[in-house]
Design a protein around this motif. Sequence first.
Motif, PDB file in Angstrom:
ATOM      1  N   VAL A  99     -30.135 -15.673  -1.545  1.00 18.82           N
ATOM      2  CA  VAL A  99     -31.691 -15.483  -0.920  1.00 18.82           C
ATOM      3  C   VAL A  99     -31.534 -15.335   0.709  1.00 18.82           C
ATOM      4  N   ASP A 100     -30.810 -16.522   1.024  1.00 19.87           N
ATOM      5  CA  ASP A 100     -30.698 -16.815   2.456  1.00 19.87           C
ATOM      6  C   ASP A 100     -29.806 -15.478   3.267  1.00 19.87           C
ATOM      7  N   LEU A 101     -29.101 -14.926   2.632  1.00 19.86           N
ATOM      8  CA  LEU A 101     -28.345 -13.711   3.247  1.00 19.86           C
ATOM      9  C   LEU A 101     -29.238 -12.622   3.208  1.00 19.86           C
ATOM     10  N   ALA A 102     -30.037 -12.427   2.104  1.00 20.10           N
ATOM     11  CA  ALA A 102     -31.121 -11.260   2.040  1.00 20.10           C
ATOM     12  C   ALA A 102     -32.345 -11.530   3.088  1.00 20.10           C
ATOM     13  N   ALA A 103     -32.630 -12.635   3.375  1.00 20.35           N
ATOM     14  CA  ALA A 103     -33.492 -12.910   4.227  1.00 20.35           C
ATOM     15  C   ALA A 103     -33.124 -13.233   5.837  1.00 20.35           C
ATOM     16  N   ARG A 104     -31.728 -12.714   5.879  1.00 22.90           N
ATOM     17  CA  ARG A 104     -31.004 -12.967   7.175  1.00 22.90           C
ATOM     18  C   ARG A 104     -31.455 -14.181   8.234  1.00 22.90           C
ATOM     19  N   ARG A 105     -31.184 -15.305   7.171  1.00 25.28           N
ATOM     20  CA  ARG A 105     -31.483 -16.609   7.834  1.00 25.28           C
ATOM     21  C   ARG A 105     -30.043 -17.267   8.132  1.00 25.28           C
ATOM     22  N   ILE A 106     -28.991 -16.727   7.826  1.00 26.36           N
ATOM     23  CA  ILE A 106     -27.700 -17.029   8.001  1.00 26.36           C
ATOM     24  C   ILE A 106     -27.344 -16.960   9.597  1.00 26.36           C
ATOM     25  N   PRO A 107     -26.825 -17.810  10.552  1.00 27.41           N
ATOM     26  CA  PRO A 107     -26.623 -17.452  11.935  1.00 27.41           C
ATOM     27  C   PRO A 107     -25.280 -16.641  11.686  1.00 27.41           C
ATOM     28  N   ALA A 108     -25.144 -15.972  12.919  1.00 24.28           N
ATOM     29  CA  ALA A 108     -24.051 -15.321  13.103  1.00 24.28           C
ATOM     30  C   ALA A 108     -22.706 -16.252  13.279  1.00 24.28           C
ATOM     31  N   GLY A 109     -21.863 -15.774  12.950  1.00 32.88           N
ATOM     32  CA  GLY A 109     -20.343 -16.709  12.776  1.00 32.88           C
ATOM     33  C   GLY A 109     -19.831 -16.811  14.190  1.00 32.88           C
ATOM     34  N   ILE A 110     -19.191 -17.898  14.315  1.00 38.30           N
ATOM     35  CA  ILE A 110     -18.638 -18.077  15.615  1.00 38.30           C
ATOM     36  C   ILE A 110     -17.700 -16.832  16.043  1.00 38.30           C
ATOM     37  N   ARG A 111     -17.607 -16.281  17.211  1.00 41.55           N
ATOM     38  CA  ARG A 111     -16.955 -15.408  17.594  1.00 41.55           C
ATOM     39  C   ARG A 111     -15.572 -16.017  18.170  1.00 41.55           C
ATOM     40  N   GLY A 112     -14.549 -15.221  18.154  1.00 39.83           N
ATOM     41  CA  GLY A 112     -13.293 -15.333  18.428  1.00 39.83           C
ATOM     42  C   GLY A 112     -12.179 -15.536  17.313  1.00 39.83           C
ATOM     43  N   GLN A 113     -11.075 -16.196  17.880  1.00 42.90           N
ATOM     44  CA  GLN A 113     -10.247 -16.548  16.807  1.00 42.90           C
ATOM     45  C   GLN A 113     -10.461 -17.835  16.045  1.00 42.90           C
ATOM     46  N   SER A 114      -9.943 -17.782  14.856  1.00 41.58           N
ATOM     47  CA  SER A 114     -10.284 -18.862  13.919  1.00 41.58           C
ATOM     48  C   SER A 114      -9.097 -19.727  14.009  1.00 41.58           C
ATOM     49  N   LYS A 115      -9.186 -20.948  13.468  1.00 39.51           N
ATOM     50  CA  LYS A 115      -7.965 -21.705  12.995  1.00 39.51           C
ATOM     51  C   LYS A 115      -7.081 -21.079  11.964  1.00 39.51           C
ATOM     52  N   ALA A 116      -8.004 -20.770  11.223  1.00 45.77           N
ATOM     53  CA  ALA A 116      -7.571 -20.116   9.845  1.00 45.77           C
ATOM     54  C   ALA A 116      -6.660 -18.889  10.226  1.00 45.77           C
ATOM     55  N   ASP A 117      -6.861 -18.062  11.196  1.00 47.31           N
ATOM     56  CA  ASP A 117      -6.144 -16.951  11.702  1.00 47.31           C
ATOM     57  C   ASP A 117      -4.659 -17.311  12.120  1.00 47.31           C
ATOM     58  N   LEU A 118      -4.253 -18.458  12.491  1.00 49.13           N
ATOM     59  CA  LEU A 118      -3.106 -19.251  13.014  1.00 49.13           C
ATOM     60  C   LEU A 118      -2.544 -20.022  12.195  1.00 49.13           C
ATOM     61  N   PHE A 119      -2.962 -20.455  11.035  1.00 49.23           N
ATOM     62  CA  PHE A 119      -2.505 -21.405  10.114  1.00 49.23           C
ATOM     63  C   PHE A 119      -0.878 -20.948   9.921  1.00 49.23           C
ATOM     64  N   LEU A 120      -0.748 -19.814   9.011  1.00 42.76           N
ATOM     65  CA  LEU A 120       0.498 -19.381   8.583  1.00 42.76           C
ATOM     66  C   LEU A 120       1.341 -19.253   9.919  1.00 42.76           C
ATOM     67  N   ARG A 121       0.967 -18.577  11.111  1.00 43.48           N
ATOM     68  CA  ARG A 121       1.666 -18.564  11.790  1.00 43.48           C
ATOM     69  C   ARG A 121       2.416 -19.745  12.429  1.00 43.48           C
ATOM     70  N   ASP A 122       1.686 -20.944  12.743  1.00 42.08           N
ATOM     71  CA  ASP A 122       1.917 -22.274  12.894  1.00 42.08           C
ATOM     72  C   ASP A 122       2.990 -22.645  11.883  1.00 42.08           C
ATOM     73  N   VAL A 123       2.867 -22.506  10.927  1.00 45.53           N
ATOM     74  CA  VAL A 123       3.892 -22.775   9.891  1.00 45.53           C
ATOM     75  C   VAL A 123       5.471 -22.120  10.003  1.00 45.53           C
ATOM     76  N   ALA A 124       5.316 -20.708  10.401  1.00 43.00           N
ATOM     77  CA  ALA A 124       6.310 -19.864  10.737  1.00 43.00           C
ATOM     78  C   ALA A 124       6.851 -20.641  11.719  1.00 43.00           C
ATOM     79  N   VAL A 125       6.214 -20.671  12.896  1.00 41.50           N
ATOM     80  CA  VAL A 125       6.865 -21.010  14.128  1.00 41.50           C
ATOM     81  C   VAL A 125       7.396 -22.460  14.045  1.00 41.50           C
ATOM     82  N   SER A 126       6.822 -23.305  13.275  1.00 45.58           N
ATOM     83  CA  SER A 126       7.483 -24.532  12.840  1.00 45.58           C
ATOM     84  C   SER A 126       9.009 -24.472  12.256  1.00 45.58           C
ATOM     85  N   ILE A 127       8.910 -23.501  11.507  1.00 44.46           N
ATOM     86  CA  ILE A 127      10.107 -23.310  10.513  1.00 44.46           C
ATOM     87  C   ILE A 127      11.003 -22.754  11.506  1.00 44.46           C
TER      88      ILE A 127
END
Length: 158
Positions: free
Chosen positions: A101-129
């Motif tokens: 209902v909130d999505l249909a009424a456009r009551r959800i704020p725009a997400g935060i722009r830029g890179q997310s920590k989730a974008d880097l999680f597996l990369r950080d695991v790989a770098v550590s290894i």
Amino acid sequence: MTKAPDVIAARVRADELVAFFRDTPIEFFGIEVRLLAKSDNRRLAVTVMKRLAISDEAQMGELVDYARQGWGLAATAMRELIAEHAERGKPLPSPLLVLSVDLAARRIPAGIRGQSKADLFLRDVAVSIMVEKLIEEFGLKATARGGNTATGLGIRIS
């Protein structure tokens, strides 16, 4: 006197490890992902959130709250769950119904722009290894003072 690490060989090995983690799928939480693929990082995070939401309606409620506050990954995961319920003709659990209902009424704020920590999680695991393997294989130190000492982190991994 300690033997100086073979920096050239370590750099070659680092390149091999980067290629391996970039190109080789690894099963992580039952999902095949490439640790250095940004899209796989996001897919893993969204899939884990969806599994969590499906397993416990209280957790689903929390993830819906995060989505309503503008956390893009939670919003993506919950939108996918809404779509999956619709495709199967299943009724929406109450937290997803409120979000839809909130999505249909456009009551959800725009997400935060830029890179997310989730974008880097597996990369950080790989770098550590990779750093751990380079330290073990070449007798490097994890850290060093000064710029003349080869270290595990001093090997270019990108």
